[in-house]
Enzyme design. Structure first.
Site, mmCIF file in Angstrom:
data_model
loop_
_atom_site.group_PDB
_atom_site.id
_atom_site.type_symbol
_atom_site.label_atom_id
_atom_site.label_comp_id
_atom_site.label_asym_id
_atom_site.label_seq_id
_atom_site.Cartn_x
_atom_site.Cartn_y
_atom_site.Cartn_z
ATOM 1 N N ARG A 15 35.510 28.436 40.466
ATOM 2 C CA ARG A 15 36.697 27.600 40.684
ATOM 3 C C ARG A 15 37.085 27.538 42.163
ATOM 4 O O ARG A 15 37.550 26.516 42.663
ATOM 5 C CB ARG A 15 37.856 28.142 39.848
ATOM 6 C CG ARG A 15 39.100 27.257 39.843
ATOM 7 C CD ARG A 15 40.187 27.815 38.955
ATOM 8 N NE ARG A 15 40.708 29.080 39.457
ATOM 9 C CZ ARG A 15 40.550 30.256 38.848
ATOM 10 N NH1 ARG A 15 39.864 30.340 37.718
ATOM 11 N NH2 ARG A 15 41.048 31.357 39.361
ATOM 12 N N SER A 16 36.911 28.653 42.875
ATOM 13 C CA SER A 16 37.306 28.721 44.291
ATOM 14 C C SER A 16 36.153 28.459 45.246
ATOM 15 O O SER A 16 36.375 28.275 46.445
ATOM 16 C CB SER A 16 37.903 30.099 44.599
ATOM 17 O OG SER A 16 39.061 30.329 43.824
ATOM 18 N N ARG B 261 36.990 54.329 39.594
ATOM 19 C CA ARG B 261 37.679 55.426 40.277
ATOM 20 C C ARG B 261 37.478 56.796 39.652
ATOM 21 O O ARG B 261 37.327 57.790 40.355
ATOM 22 C CB ARG B 261 39.184 55.124 40.362
ATOM 23 C CG ARG B 261 39.526 54.034 41.356
ATOM 24 C CD ARG B 261 41.005 53.712 41.330
ATOM 25 N NE ARG B 261 41.292 52.536 42.150
ATOM 26 C CZ ARG B 261 42.387 51.795 42.016
ATOM 27 N NH1 ARG B 261 43.291 52.097 41.091
ATOM 28 N NH2 ARG B 261 42.580 50.754 42.806
ATOM 29 N N CYS C 241 46.881 51.978 45.241
ATOM 30 C CA CYS C 241 47.689 51.855 46.460
ATOM 31 C C CYS C 241 48.749 52.952 46.576
ATOM 32 O O CYS C 241 48.928 53.551 47.649
ATOM 33 C CB CYS C 241 48.341 50.476 46.519
ATOM 34 S SG CYS C 241 49.194 49.976 45.013
ATOM 35 N N GLY D 13 52.149 44.032 44.768
ATOM 36 C CA GLY D 13 51.228 44.866 44.002
ATOM 37 C C GLY D 13 50.679 44.128 42.795
ATOM 38 O O GLY D 13 49.651 44.516 42.238
ATOM 39 N N LYS E 164 47.293 57.061 36.729
ATOM 40 C CA LYS E 164 46.362 56.879 37.846
ATOM 41 C C LYS E 164 46.746 57.811 38.996
ATOM 42 O O LYS E 164 45.884 58.455 39.607
ATOM 43 C CB LYS E 164 46.397 55.432 38.351
ATOM 44 C CG LYS E 164 45.694 54.413 37.483
ATOM 45 C CD LYS E 164 45.869 53.035 38.118
ATOM 46 C CE LYS E 164 45.409 51.923 37.207
ATOM 47 N NZ LYS E 164 45.697 50.582 37.789
ATOM 48 N N ARG F 4 58.909 48.797 39.488
ATOM 49 C CA ARG F 4 58.744 47.552 40.250
ATOM 50 C C ARG F 4 60.112 47.119 40.778
ATOM 51 O O ARG F 4 61.096 47.075 40.021
ATOM 52 C CB ARG F 4 58.167 46.455 39.365
ATOM 53 C CG ARG F 4 57.767 45.193 40.138
ATOM 54 C CD ARG F 4 56.519 45.404 40.955
ATOM 55 N NE ARG F 4 55.321 45.520 40.121
ATOM 56 C CZ ARG F 4 54.136 45.900 40.596
ATOM 57 N NH1 ARG F 4 53.977 46.212 41.878
ATOM 58 N NH2 ARG F 4 53.092 45.978 39.778
ATOM 59 N N HIS G 171 55.187 49.425 49.455
ATOM 60 C CA HIS G 171 55.682 50.346 48.427
ATOM 61 C C HIS G 171 56.437 51.502 49.074
ATOM 62 O O HIS G 171 56.064 51.974 50.157
ATOM 63 C CB HIS G 171 54.520 50.939 47.625
ATOM 64 C CG HIS G 171 53.814 49.966 46.738
ATOM 65 N ND1 HIS G 171 54.285 48.707 46.465
ATOM 66 C CD2 HIS G 171 52.643 50.101 46.023
ATOM 67 C CE1 HIS G 171 53.440 48.101 45.632
ATOM 68 N NE2 HIS G 171 52.441 48.920 45.358
#
Length: 343
Positions: free
Chosen positions: A40-41, A102, A133, A164, A219, A240, A247
């Site tokens: 698409r991009s 991770r 992050c 985020g 996480k 949030r 952050h």
């Protein structure tokens, strides 16, 4: 320094766009830049080093066709799961910004200032994982303190910016603020977040886990332990907030039994640590804030104080630009360290 063929998967996303900025600012040794995105991009243009470069479609063969040597992935876990192996097969080192690899035991999870020695483990799979992050900025402030006193436990509450959640998160906040000033906030569209984010805070990031924590919170627990090679007790509450970028974290650290915290020693250990800066003058209203950290590559720490009741506990506030420190800049620093180590 020799130059490398570098691919960026997710070239049109928020982190991808930031990667191009950071690569340029750090004068990364690029021979050929290969921006990659979905069909698409593909065909759109990105600007780099005063040139327009066409975004190519991400395919199974694009890494080999372009002789890619370093591949930054920032297009989501499912994309990394499907395509990272093709980059590795083509001979590239993959630096993956998603959560997919991770916690794989044979994939190093790296913050270069904290555990650069783990980069050498990349040869097992061809992949180096970029941490979450919120974890990155936290361990940057924990590492010097662990070296100073030895950390037993960390309690952290995060105040995470809407970026985020990518471009859609930022756009949703801006759109809802526009709706507020137009007296139409009640009808505001909610796509990026489960609830209205403008003029609100949402004490949930990612999906609920059976233990009552969220995936984002767990996480931070597991990644911190893996990066620091230590079974530190970690409890996180991730929130949030209606901030566009950077952050913030309120962190309480419990050191080993018998420690008596010297605040000045804590401050000095943080000030000496690479890419950490202390702003800590409460009487003059000086402390870390998102407007200070945004568009920088520094983790800022302030509001440092010893606990009123327990001498082995310290509290502080930590702020960093999560698109840079928490994603793009950490990835580029991993790549530069990989080159430096001659891996």
């Amino acid at each position: 320094m020799r130059k490398f063929n570098v691919a960026v998967v997710g070239a049109t996303g928020a982190v991808g766009e930031e990667l191009f900025r950071v690569l340029k600012e750090y004068n990364f040794p690029i021979n050929k830049l290969v921006p990659l995105a979905s069909a698409r991009s593909a065909g759109s243009k990105i600007e780099f080093d005063d040139k327009e470069i066409t975004v190519l479609e991400l395919t199974e063969t694009c890494f080999a066709e372009n002789e890619v040597e370093i591949a930054f992935f920032s297009a989501g876990g499912s994309v990394s799961e499907k395509f990272a192996k093709y980059a590795v097969e083509a001979g590239a080192v993959v630096i993956d910004n998603t959560s997919h690899f991770r916690m794989e035991p044979n994939v190093p999870l790296v913050v270069p200032e904290v555990n650069p020695e783990d980069i050498a483990l990349w040869k097992e799979t061809g992949i180096i994982a970029n941490p979450n992050c919120s974890t990155i900025q936290m361990v940057l402030s924990l590492k010097p303190l662990d070296e100073l006193y030895g950390i037993k436990r960390v309690d952290v509450s995060t105040y995470q910016a809407v970026s985020g959640a990518g471009k859609t998160g930022m756009e949703e906040l801006v759109r809802q603020m526009q709706d507020f000033f137009a007296f139409q906030l009640e009808d505001a569209e909610k796509k990026a977040f489960a609830h209205q984010i403008a003029l609100n805070v949402i004490p949930q990031i990612d999906v609920a886990q059976p233990n009552g924590f969220t995936k984002e919170e767990m996480k931070m627990v597991k990644e911190t332990q893996k990066i620091m090679h230590k079974d530190i007790q970690v409890a996180a509450t991730c929130v949030r907030v209606p901030v566009l970028r950077s952050h913030s974290e309120s962190i309480t650290v419990t050191f080993n039994d018998g420690v008596e915290v010297d605040v000045e020693a804590v401050r000095e250990s943080l000030e000496r640590f690479e890419n950490v800066e202390v702003i800590d003058d409460l009487a003059n209203n000086a402390y870390p804030m998102p407007i200070i950290s945004t568009d920088t590559d520094i983790t800022y720490v302030g509001r440092i104080r010893r606990d009123v009741y327990q001498p082995n506990i310290v509290h502080f506030f930590n702020v960093a630009d999560q698109v840079r420190v928490g994603a793009a800049t950490n990835a580029v620093r991993i790549a530069l360290k990989w080159i430096e180590l001659g891996e």
